[in-house]
Write a protein that holds these residues in place. Structure first.
Motif, PDB file in Angstrom:
ATOM      1  N   HIS A   1      -5.373  11.212   4.826  1.00 41.77           N
ATOM      2  CA  HIS A   1      -5.868   9.860   5.065  1.00 41.77           C
ATOM      3  C   HIS A   1      -5.785   9.066   3.766  1.00 41.77           C
ATOM      4  CE1 HIS A   1      -7.597  10.906   9.014  1.00 41.77           C
ATOM      5  NE2 HIS A   1      -7.890  12.058   8.455  1.00 41.77           N
TER       6      HIS A   1
ATOM      7  N   TYR B   1     -15.318   0.834   0.725  1.00 41.77           N
ATOM      8  CA  TYR B   1     -14.496   2.048   0.858  1.00 41.77           C
ATOM      9  C   TYR B   1     -15.194   3.097   1.715  1.00 41.77           C
ATOM     10  CZ  TYR B   1     -10.713   0.723  -2.279  1.00 41.77           C
ATOM     11  OH  TYR B   1      -9.604   0.120  -2.825  1.00 41.77           O
TER      12      TYR B   1
ATOM     13  N   LYS C   1      -6.371  -1.989   3.837  1.00 41.74           N
ATOM     14  CA  LYS C   1      -5.685  -1.159   4.833  1.00 41.74           C
ATOM     15  C   LYS C   1      -6.171   0.288   4.735  1.00 41.74           C
ATOM     16  CE  LYS C   1      -1.171  -1.518   5.167  1.00 41.74           C
ATOM     17  NZ  LYS C   1      -0.860  -1.821   6.585  1.00 41.74           N
ATOM     18  N   GLU C   2      -6.334   0.927   5.887  1.00 41.99           N
ATOM     19  CA  GLU C   2      -6.587   2.383   5.915  1.00 41.99           C
ATOM     20  C   GLU C   2      -5.609   3.026   6.874  1.00 41.99           C
ATOM     21  OE1 GLU C   2      -7.902   4.427   8.454  1.00 41.99           O
ATOM     22  OE2 GLU C   2      -8.248   2.863   9.967  1.00 41.99           O
TER      23      GLU C   2
ATOM     24  N   LEU D   1     -14.569   2.755   5.354  1.00 40.05           N
ATOM     25  CA  LEU D   1     -13.211   3.018   5.821  1.00 40.05           C
ATOM     26  C   LEU D   1     -12.830   4.489   5.746  1.00 40.05           C
ATOM     27  CD1 LEU D   1     -11.461  -0.082   4.239  1.00 40.05           C
ATOM     28  CD2 LEU D   1     -12.180   0.222   6.598  1.00 40.05           C
TER      29      LEU D   1
ATOM     30  N   VAL E   1      -6.832   4.943   1.878  1.00 40.92           N
ATOM     31  CA  VAL E   1      -7.315   3.563   1.906  1.00 40.92           C
ATOM     32  C   VAL E   1      -6.647   2.841   0.749  1.00 40.92           C
ATOM     33  CG1 VAL E   1      -9.302   2.021   1.926  1.00 40.92           C
ATOM     34  CG2 VAL E   1      -9.532   4.355   2.810  1.00 40.92           C
TER      35      VAL E   1
ATOM     36  N   TYR F   1       0.856  -1.163   0.000  1.00 39.02           N
ATOM     37  CA  TYR F   1       0.000   0.000   0.000  1.00 39.02           C
ATOM     38  C   TYR F   1       0.896   1.217   0.000  1.00 39.02           C
ATOM     39  CZ  TYR F   1      -3.517  -3.334   1.520  1.00 39.02           C
ATOM     40  OH  TYR F   1      -4.347  -4.398   1.603  1.00 39.02           O
TER      41      TYR F   1
END
Length: 365
Positions: free
Chosen positions: A318, A258, A336-337, A261, A320, A31
């Motif tokens: 932020h 999504y 993952k976030e 998150l 995701v 990521y």
């Protein structure tokens, strides 16, 4: 720059949804934030290559820069602004001094340098996206994005002269560079490259809104919206009121994942905060199709497809990641976030038409 939106779409169409949204099943999960060191290194290299000559060479056409003989230095302004005595005094006075701006703009900005001309009230504003000129005329608030990256431009907290002068916005400040603070990932400090600058923008250039949608052309060009169409994504809602103005929202299970998150602001209603955006770096179609509770923007993963403002300004707080499939169960995925100081890994199972999330890893700094 203004055609970034079209380039973004062309780029997105050049890969399949599988490529844009899913990690290959036999690869190690990667990521953007897992590669944080690489991202920081690339960001640092971009910042370090800039000197005064290069900043001036790449300045926006609408910006005029005047060298001042008498000026307030970056050191003096930043030290005084950060001292306990000054800050305590400022915050005691701030709420009353800028009450009308905080009320009209729902505290979407931090304000300074208020000025009134006839029935128009101005103030200099800043939020997570950058610098703005905020205006209240006939009780109606408007904000105009300056398009000057806080990675290169420092605007003095204390302005010795009025900020509106003879049809110009005039702001005293300095050229600066980003300095990474060791041991504090994601934290930026600033150092002056050259003091004594007056940054001037014609008000006519600043307030220009070609499609009359509520966002000035500078903002739309900076963030990939279409400045000549008030409905950039063609979904029937104008950009100013569209919570997802770059892409049409769709209702599918992965866009719902999504949505789950996204950063959660609890009961706070941000739908009418038209100048507050969460910005995400992603090419994933499903992520683009979310129906958020607040305004969102997307930046391409490829640096070459970003606007100059996006290249040199870190506005994404932020993220995701892509989706990882479970080889043995087609209803289970991994994703993952992350935020500025935390990261969370999830196992996501789609069961009876709903997602069930389970935390399987992560960290908090």
């Amino acid at each position: 720059m203004r055609y970034l939106f079209l380039l973004f779409l062309i780029f997105s169409c050049s890969k399949t949804v599988e490529d844009r949204c899913f990690e290959s099943s036999d690869s190690v999960i990667k990521y953007l934030k897992n590669d944080e060191d690489l991202i920081i290194d690339n960001h640092d290299m971009q910042m370090q290559k800039y000197d005064v000559k290069q900043i001036i060479a790449e300045k926006p056409d609408y910006l005029q820069i005047v060298n001042l003989k008498k000026f307030r230095s970056f050191k003096k302004d930043s030290i005084e602004a950060d001292s306990e005595e000054i800050m305590e005094k400022k915050w005691k006075e701030y709420d009353s001094e800028f009450k009308i701006f905080n009320d009209k703009f729902s505290k979407q900005f931090t304000f300074s340098n208020q000025q009134k001309i006839d029935n128009i009230q101005y103030a200099f504003g800043r939020n997570q996206l950058g610098f703005w000129l905020c205006k209240i005329e006939n009780e109606k608030p408007s904000a105009y994005f300056l398009g000057l990256s806080f990675s290169h431009y420092y605007i003095n907290d204390v302005q010795e002269k009025p900020i509106i002068n003879n049809g110009f916005l005039e702001l005293e400040g300095s050229f600066v560079k980003v300095v990474k603070v060791p041991g504090l990932p994601g934290y930026d400090d600033y150092s002056a490259i050259e003091d004594g600058k007056l940054f001037k923008i014609k008000l006519d250039d600043l307030i220009k809104d070609s499609d009359n949608d509520g966002y000035n052309d500078i903002f739309e060009n900076s963030f990939g919206l279409n400045p000549h169409n008030k409905d950039s994504d063609g979904d029937g809602t104008d950009d100013f009121n569209d919570l997802n103005p770059m892409f049409k929202s769709e209702n599918n299970k992965f866009s719902q994942l999504y949505e789950m998150l996204l950063p959660d602001y609890g009961d706070e209603n941000l739908r009418d905060n038209n100048y507050f955006f969460q910005v995400f770096i992603s090419d994933c179609d499903y992520f683009h199709q979310i129906k958020p509770e607040y305004h969102v923007l997307f930046i391409p993963e490829d640096l070459k497809l970003r606007t100059q403002y996006q290249e040199i300004t870190d506005v994404s707080l932020h993220g995701v990641g892509k989706i990882k499939k479970n080889k043995n169960n087609s209803n289970i995925f991994y994703i993952k976030e992350w935020g500025t100081s935390s990261s969370t890994d999830y196992s996501a199972e789609y069961k009876n038409g709903k997602w069930i999330l389970e935390i399987v890893g992560g960290y908090v700094i």
